[in-house]
Every structure is written in structure tokens, then in C-alpha cells.
Write a protein that holds these residues in place. Structure first.
Motif, short mmCIF file in Angstrom:
data_model
loop_
_atom_site.label_atom_id
_atom_site.label_comp_id
_atom_site.label_asym_id
_atom_site.label_seq_id
_atom_site.Cartn_x
_atom_site.Cartn_y
_atom_site.Cartn_z
N ARG A 284 62.91 23.95 124.31
CA ARG A 284 64.22 23.81 123.68
C ARG A 284 64.46 22.34 123.38
O ARG A 284 64.23 21.48 124.21
N LEU B 75 59.76 20.14 116.59
CA LEU B 75 60.97 20.76 117.14
C LEU B 75 62.13 19.77 117.11
O LEU B 75 63.23 20.11 116.66
N GLN C 244 63.27 19.20 113.50
CA GLN C 244 64.06 20.31 112.98
C GLN C 244 65.51 20.22 113.45
O GLN C 244 66.44 20.48 112.68
N VAL C 245 65.71 19.86 114.71
CA VAL C 245 67.07 19.73 115.25
C VAL C 245 67.81 18.60 114.56
O VAL C 245 68.97 18.75 114.18
N SER D 222 67.67 20.05 121.97
CA SER D 222 69.08 20.10 121.61
C SER D 222 69.57 18.71 121.28
O SER D 222 69.03 17.71 121.74
N GLU E 166 70.93 23.44 118.82
CA GLU E 166 69.79 23.73 119.68
C GLU E 166 68.75 24.52 118.91
O GLU E 166 69.08 25.41 118.13
N ARG E 167 67.50 24.17 119.11
CA ARG E 167 66.38 24.88 118.49
C ARG E 167 65.42 25.23 119.62
O ARG E 167 65.17 24.43 120.50
N TYR E 168 64.90 26.44 119.60
CA TYR E 168 63.94 26.81 120.62
C TYR E 168 62.73 27.48 119.99
O TYR E 168 62.78 27.98 118.87
N SER E 169 61.62 27.45 120.73
CA SER E 169 60.37 28.03 120.26
C SER E 169 59.52 28.37 121.47
O SER E 169 59.60 27.67 122.49
#
Length: 68
Positions: free
Chosen positions: A19, A48, A51-52, A21, A35-38
Motif C-alpha cells: 500500500r 506504486l 501512481q499515488v 498512501s 491510497e493505492r494498493y497492489s
């Protein structure tokens, strides 16, 4: 960290799900939280975080347009 001239704090958490954030101070006691998660290792940490930052920048741009 600074994003579009605003103070921001980034947090990255690892485990089975990564994550990233970002909390941005939008002023007047208000904050934007993105928040972005993968799943782990599907997206690189660098991507990641990128992208946030990109999404937060787009939202800040929309907020600025709305205030004009």
C-alpha cells in the motif's frame, strides 16, 4: 514532501499487499488522502508511489479549478 506547492506525507506498507498512501494538506484544516494498493511484487514500489502522486496531483488540479 511537497506536491503542487502543498505539504504532503507519504507512507508505504509492505506485506502480502503493498500500500502506498499520500496525505496532502489542502488548507483550511482539510486534507486529501489517496491510497493505492497492489498484491506484493505485481507493481514496483516506484510505480506504486508514482501512481499515488499522479492521482493526488489530478485531484488537487480539480480542486483548484473548482475554487476558481
Amino acid at each position: 514532501m511537497v506536491l503542487k506547492g502543498r505539504n504532503a506525507a507519504r507512507q508505504v506498507m509492505y506485506g502480502d499487499t503493498w500500500r502506498s498512501s499520500l496525505t496532502v494538506d489542502t488548507g483550511a484544516g482539510q486534507f486529501l488522502y489517496v491510497e493505492r494498493y497492489s498484491p506484493a511484487h505485481v507493481v514496483t514500489e516506484k510505480d506504486l508511489n508514482s501512481q499515488v502522486r499522479k492521482v493526488a496531483g489530478q485531484v488537487l488540479g480539480n480542486l483548484e479549478k473548482g475554487r476558481a
